[in-house]
Enzyme design. Sequence first.
Site, PDB file in Angstrom:
ATOM      1  N   ASP A   1       0.825  -1.218   0.000  1.00  0.00           N
ATOM      2  CA  ASP A   1       0.000   0.000   0.000  1.00  0.00           C
ATOM      3  C   ASP A   1       0.854   1.261   0.000  1.00  0.00           C
ATOM      4  O   ASP A   1       0.657   2.174  -0.806  1.00  0.00           O
ATOM      5  CB  ASP A   1      -0.895   0.037   1.244  1.00  0.00           C
ATOM      6  N   THR A   2       1.803   1.307   0.928  1.00  0.00           N
ATOM      7  CA  THR A   2       2.642   2.497   1.068  1.00  0.00           C
ATOM      8  C   THR A   2       3.464   2.739  -0.183  1.00  0.00           C
ATOM      9  O   THR A   2       3.572   3.879  -0.669  1.00  0.00           O
ATOM     10  CB  THR A   2       3.561   2.355   2.284  1.00  0.00           C
TER      11      THR A   2
END
Length: 421
Positions: free
Chosen positions: A209-210
């Site tokens: 995600d990051t």
Amino acid sequence: MGENAVEDAVTTCVPGTRDTDVAVKPPTVDIVIPVLNEERALPGCVETLHAFLRDTFPLTWRITIADNGSTDATWDIARDLAARLPDVHATRIEVRGRGAALRHAWSHSPAEIVAYMDVDLSTHLDALLPMVAPLVSGHSEIGIGSRLARSSRVRRTARRELISRCYNLALRLSFGTGFRDAQCGFKAVRADVVRPLLQRVQDDAWFFDTELLLLAEHNGLRVHETPVDWFEDVDSRVNVVGTAWQDIRGMVRVARRMSAGQGRVDLPPRRELAPVHPDAVVAPATNPLLAKLVSFALIGVVSTIAHTSLYAALRTVWSPEWANLAALAVTAAANTEANRRWTFGRRGGARTRVHSRAGLLFVVNYLFTTTVVVTAVHALPGHGRALEVAVLLLAYVAMTIVRFAVLDRWVFRDRPAALTG
């Protein structure tokens, strides 16, 4: 693990009972639920989400269950749900990792917008449409749920709250990110945008995600945050501390790639809401600070050890003032030169200007550390040599933090280009 490993894995797809309709008219939104050994939570999650979408969601949709290597009955349950419920699809890969499951499902989805949510449904479903709507209208390319927005309502342990806030603060300080919550399991992305990004995302686990968000902002994409109501799943099997450590390592890796110019992605043309004025100035992508911080920290550790060791040796024959002066002079000069070459990449001229400015910083450093040791420590009754060295070490560390800011903003700052008429 990356895209190749996912594509090489054995994959199986089970279409929903109305998959023929999907082929004629693709859904607007494909909501992926990544699962690994979730035989207990999966049926309730899919049935709740299916009822919510059927009764309240105004856009066409599909649910995709993405099993990534389950060894319990999860895959059998997923196939049963896909066969029983309209517009439910199931896919399986033999590679573990949430990022791997999302990479595969998003890459093969027919939808215009691909999304995902965690199987525990910790995020209230009322936030789904507000998160997706800006992507449909063309306002933004990515929508994320945020537990750190002011109007969010969150219930979780203090330990998890602290780790989350520290992690996202580190992202903001090092990369200058505009989003506040990188790890909430509630996101949506335009499919035409996410596929080029997936070719650069290397992580297949929790940092997925990051890394996706960092690359998106680095390439000028717009990330829309939606406040959410979020309640922690007490049965969660996520190792928060271990995951946080893997995330930090991922941040260092991404910062190095961006600094090396490897973060650029060829993206489709942006859908602008209004024409851009020909004289408008578009700000360049933020230059990540984390690569500088990593290099500066490593040099700082070596300098701190060298300074403390040299001071302790010289203190046996000299006064605190002279021992500190000699130790600082040696280590400050070496520190400045190392940072000039490796942290800030100044290998050419301007060495005199750099070292003269660093010399002023050295004077401030010396006055501060000497004052702390001589005035503060020597005022204590019965102080010993060990306390003197320990306090000097703490003072040196404090000045090191200040030193980075001054080096970055003043000593090594590029001179502005001459104005032309």
